[in-house]
Scaffold this motif. Structure first.
Motif, PDB file in Angstrom:
ATOM      1  N   ARG A 112       2.065 103.664  90.324  1.00  0.00           N
ATOM      2  CA  ARG A 112       2.139 102.548  89.364  1.00  0.00           C
ATOM      3  C   ARG A 112       2.750 101.304  90.021  1.00  0.00           C
ATOM      4  O   ARG A 112       3.065 100.329  89.325  1.00  0.00           O
ATOM      5  CB  ARG A 112       2.990 102.926  88.144  1.00  0.00           C
ATOM      6  N   CYS A 113       2.931 101.298  91.308  1.00  0.00           N
ATOM      7  CA  CYS A 113       3.469 100.114  91.998  1.00  0.00           C
ATOM      8  C   CYS A 113       2.677  98.880  91.578  1.00  0.00           C
ATOM      9  O   CYS A 113       1.450  98.828  91.745  1.00  0.00           O
ATOM     10  CB  CYS A 113       3.379 100.309  93.513  1.00  0.00           C
ATOM     11  N   GLY A 114       3.388  97.887  91.058  1.00  0.00           N
ATOM     12  CA  GLY A 114       2.725  96.683  90.564  1.00  0.00           C
ATOM     13  C   GLY A 114       2.031  95.891  91.659  1.00  0.00           C
ATOM     14  O   GLY A 114       1.031  95.208  91.407  1.00  0.00           O
ATOM     15  N   ALA A 123       0.001  91.984 100.652  1.00  0.00           N
ATOM     16  CA  ALA A 123       0.680  93.017 101.437  1.00  0.00           C
ATOM     17  C   ALA A 123       0.844  94.310 100.657  1.00  0.00           C
ATOM     18  O   ALA A 123       1.734  94.434  99.812  1.00  0.00           O
ATOM     19  CB  ALA A 123       2.051  92.498 101.879  1.00  0.00           C
ATOM     20  N   CYS A 124      -0.006  95.257 100.920  1.00  0.00           N
ATOM     21  CA  CYS A 124       0.132  96.591 100.338  1.00  0.00           C
ATOM     22  C   CYS A 124      -0.579  97.574 101.260  1.00  0.00           C
ATOM     23  O   CYS A 124      -1.809  97.642 101.280  1.00  0.00           O
ATOM     24  CB  CYS A 124      -0.434  96.669  98.919  1.00  0.00           C
ATOM     25  N   ASN A 125       0.220  98.322 102.012  1.00  0.00           N
ATOM     26  CA  ASN A 125      -0.359  99.281 102.968  1.00  0.00           C
ATOM     27  C   ASN A 125      -1.188 100.363 102.292  1.00  0.00           C
ATOM     28  O   ASN A 125      -2.104 100.913 102.901  1.00  0.00           O
ATOM     29  CB  ASN A 125       0.756  99.945 103.775  1.00  0.00           C
ATOM     30  N   GLY A 132       1.160  95.532 105.288  1.00  0.00           N
ATOM     31  CA  GLY A 132       2.581  95.381 104.965  1.00  0.00           C
ATOM     32  C   GLY A 132       2.899  95.967 103.604  1.00  0.00           C
ATOM     33  O   GLY A 132       2.055  96.611 102.974  1.00  0.00           O
ATOM     34  N   CYS A 133       4.131  95.741 103.171  1.00  0.00           N
ATOM     35  CA  CYS A 133       4.574  96.289 101.877  1.00  0.00           C
ATOM     36  C   CYS A 133       5.362  95.214 101.141  1.00  0.00           C
ATOM     37  O   CYS A 133       6.481  94.873 101.537  1.00  0.00           O
ATOM     38  CB  CYS A 133       5.440  97.530 102.083  1.00  0.00           C
ATOM     39  N   ALA A 134       4.780  94.684 100.069  1.00  0.00           N
ATOM     40  CA  ALA A 134       5.430  93.605  99.316  1.00  0.00           C
ATOM     41  C   ALA A 134       6.676  94.083  98.578  1.00  0.00           C
ATOM     42  O   ALA A 134       7.545  93.281  98.226  1.00  0.00           O
ATOM     43  CB  ALA A 134       4.437  93.003  98.320  1.00  0.00           C
ATOM     44  N   GLN A 151       6.550 101.745 105.716  1.00  0.00           N
ATOM     45  CA  GLN A 151       5.150 101.621 105.323  1.00  0.00           C
ATOM     46  C   GLN A 151       4.980 101.492 103.814  1.00  0.00           C
ATOM     47  O   GLN A 151       4.114 100.764 103.337  1.00  0.00           O
ATOM     48  CB  GLN A 151       4.366 102.852 105.795  1.00  0.00           C
ATOM     49  N   CYS A 152       5.790 102.237 103.041  1.00  0.00           N
ATOM     50  CA  CYS A 152       5.585 102.306 101.591  1.00  0.00           C
ATOM     51  C   CYS A 152       6.799 102.941 100.931  1.00  0.00           C
ATOM     52  O   CYS A 152       7.367 103.912 101.466  1.00  0.00           O
ATOM     53  CB  CYS A 152       4.333 103.145 101.291  1.00  0.00           C
ATOM     54  N   ILE A 153       7.174 102.416  99.755  1.00  0.00           N
ATOM     55  CA  ILE A 153       8.312 102.973  99.017  1.00  0.00           C
ATOM     56  C   ILE A 153       7.937 103.272  97.564  1.00  0.00           C
ATOM     57  O   ILE A 153       8.805 103.374  96.704  1.00  0.00           O
ATOM     58  CB  ILE A 153       9.544 102.036  99.084  1.00  0.00           C
ATOM     59  N   ALA A 154       6.654 103.422  97.311  1.00  0.00           N
ATOM     60  CA  ALA A 154       6.208 103.660  95.930  1.00  0.00           C
ATOM     61  C   ALA A 154       6.500 105.092  95.498  1.00  0.00           C
ATOM     62  O   ALA A 154       6.384 106.026  96.287  1.00  0.00           O
ATOM     63  CB  ALA A 154       4.711 103.393  95.819  1.00  0.00           C
TER      64      ALA A 154
HETATM   65 FE1  SF4 Z   1       1.843  99.047  98.475  1.00  0.00          FE
HETATM   66 FE2  SF4 Z   1       3.468 101.143  98.705  1.00  0.00          FE
HETATM   67 FE3  SF4 Z   1       4.406  98.757  99.221  1.00  0.00          FE
HETATM   68 FE4  SF4 Z   1       3.733  99.381  96.699  1.00  0.00          FE
HETATM   69  S1  SF4 Z   1       5.376 100.285  97.879  1.00  0.00           S
HETATM   70  S2  SF4 Z   1       3.291  97.452  97.820  1.00  0.00           S
HETATM   71  S3  SF4 Z   1       2.022 100.784  97.048  1.00  0.00           S
HETATM   72  S4  SF4 Z   1       2.774  99.815 100.354  1.00  0.00           S
END
Ligand code: SF4
Length: 327
Positions: A112-114, A123-125, A132-134, A151-154
């Motif tokens: 559900r990452c916005g 930026a969304c891996n 990247g990762c916003a 890389q990601c924290i969702a």
């Molecule tokens: Fe994308 Fe993961 Fe970063 Fe959310 S947390 S912007 S899903 S890479």
């Protein structure tokens, strides 16, 4: 929404030969298509070919993947044998959504990452590998503190998966390479690398059934969820706990948390620490302190690290009280 074709195969084997994307209840897929996150040109509708039904035996429950979440949530033998599963289903979604959504589909819902769900964000891996990762450095209050990477924290969004992982559920899978059986805890990948690949499913593979081992710990299980509002909302934190207590000592513990990890987070170190202990305040405090080992906050979500032991303590106390009543 982009144009697409929808095909209804006559059988599951025919669907598995189709080499296209699948849809069942569609509660997540349709939303992703409306948001242009996913743009399949061809969809295979599994609604009529996925098995449906629930069987609760003495030592095992089997839930076919095409069963609606509502059918599972309202099946009394399941709620008696594994109440944490029923509680997680009821906390997951409104009855309208539960009537549409399938049990298998719920386990495969996307994050559900916005930022993931907004194509205007570059930026969304997970959506655009290598971009990247916003969320890192952005608004990240409801993001993960365990299993994260640069890389990601969702977080993984499924309440159901948390209860099932705690209870050691297993999955039947089927696909072009044949059927196989895996632990649910092996389905979801961490975000250490390739966050765009969220599961260990092979190409064209589907979940056909969920199996839950039934025992005293599953019968004495609870699911507790903290969220920003009382109505349908994703978990800030959640905990699934099942306990067996014999002679005043914990002899079996099943524990997982949600809203804190990049996948449903099994807490086997906490489980081991509880074994052989009476569920006293001191013993529980010592065990739950292990829950945050390796946790890392990203700014707005630092509070989760301090709240995890609090929620886990509450869930363990509820499960212990339940186990005591049944002893
Ligand atoms: Fe994308 Fe993961 Fe970063 Fe959310 S947390 S912007 S899903 S890479």
């Amino acid at each position: 929404m982009m144009p697409f074709t929808l095909e209804r195969p006559a059988s599951l084997p025919a669907a598995l030969r189709a080499d296209a994307e699948f849809i069942a209840g569609g509660t997540d897929m349709v939303q992703l298509m409306q948001e242009h996150i996913r743009t399949p040109g061809r969809l295979i509708d599994l609604s009529d070919v996925l098995p449906r039904g629930i069987l609760v035996d003495t030592d095992r429950a089997r839930i076919d993947a095409g069963t609606s979440m509502e059918a599972a949530a309202t099946y009394t033998p399941l709620s008696e044998a594994a109440p944490a599963v029923t509680m997680a289903l009821i906390e997951s979604a409104s009855p309208q959504v539960r009537n549409l959504a399938t049990m298998g589909g719920n386990l495969l819902q996307r994050t559900r990452c916005g930022y993931f769900r907004d194509v205007a964000v570059a930026a969304c891996n997970k959506r655009r590998p290598g971009s990247g990762c916003a969320a890192i450095g952005g608004e990240n209050r409801n993001f993960a503190v365990l299993g994260t990477s640069e890389q990601c924290i969702a977080t993984h969004a499924s309440d159901l998966a948390v209860a099932l992982v705690a209870l050691r559920a297993e999955l039947d899978l089927d696909g072009p390479q044949g059927a196989r059986h895996i632990a649910l805890s092996d389905l979801h990948r961490s975000a250490a690398d390739r966050p765009e690949i969220e599961t260990t499913l092979r190409a064209g593979e589907v979940i056909t059934a969920i199996e839950i081992p039934l025992d005293a710990a599953s019968a004495n299980s609870v699911y507790v969820k903290v969220r920003d509002r009382a109505a349908f909302e994703w978990a800030l934190l959640s905990a699934a706990v099942g306990l067996r207590i014999e002679g005043g000592k914990i002899t079996q513990a099943r524990i997982a948390m949600g809203g804190v990890g990049t996948r449903p987070w099994l807490l086997d170190r906490v489980e081991s620490a509880l074994l052989g202990c009476a569920p006293t305040r001191a013993a529980v405090a010592e065990a739950v302190a292990l829950a945050t080992e390796g946790a890392r906050g990203w700014g707005h979500n630092d509070f989760k690290i301090t709240q995890m032991p609090v929620l886990l303590t509450r869930a363990i106390e509820l499960a212990a009280a339940q186990a005591g009543e049944r002893a």
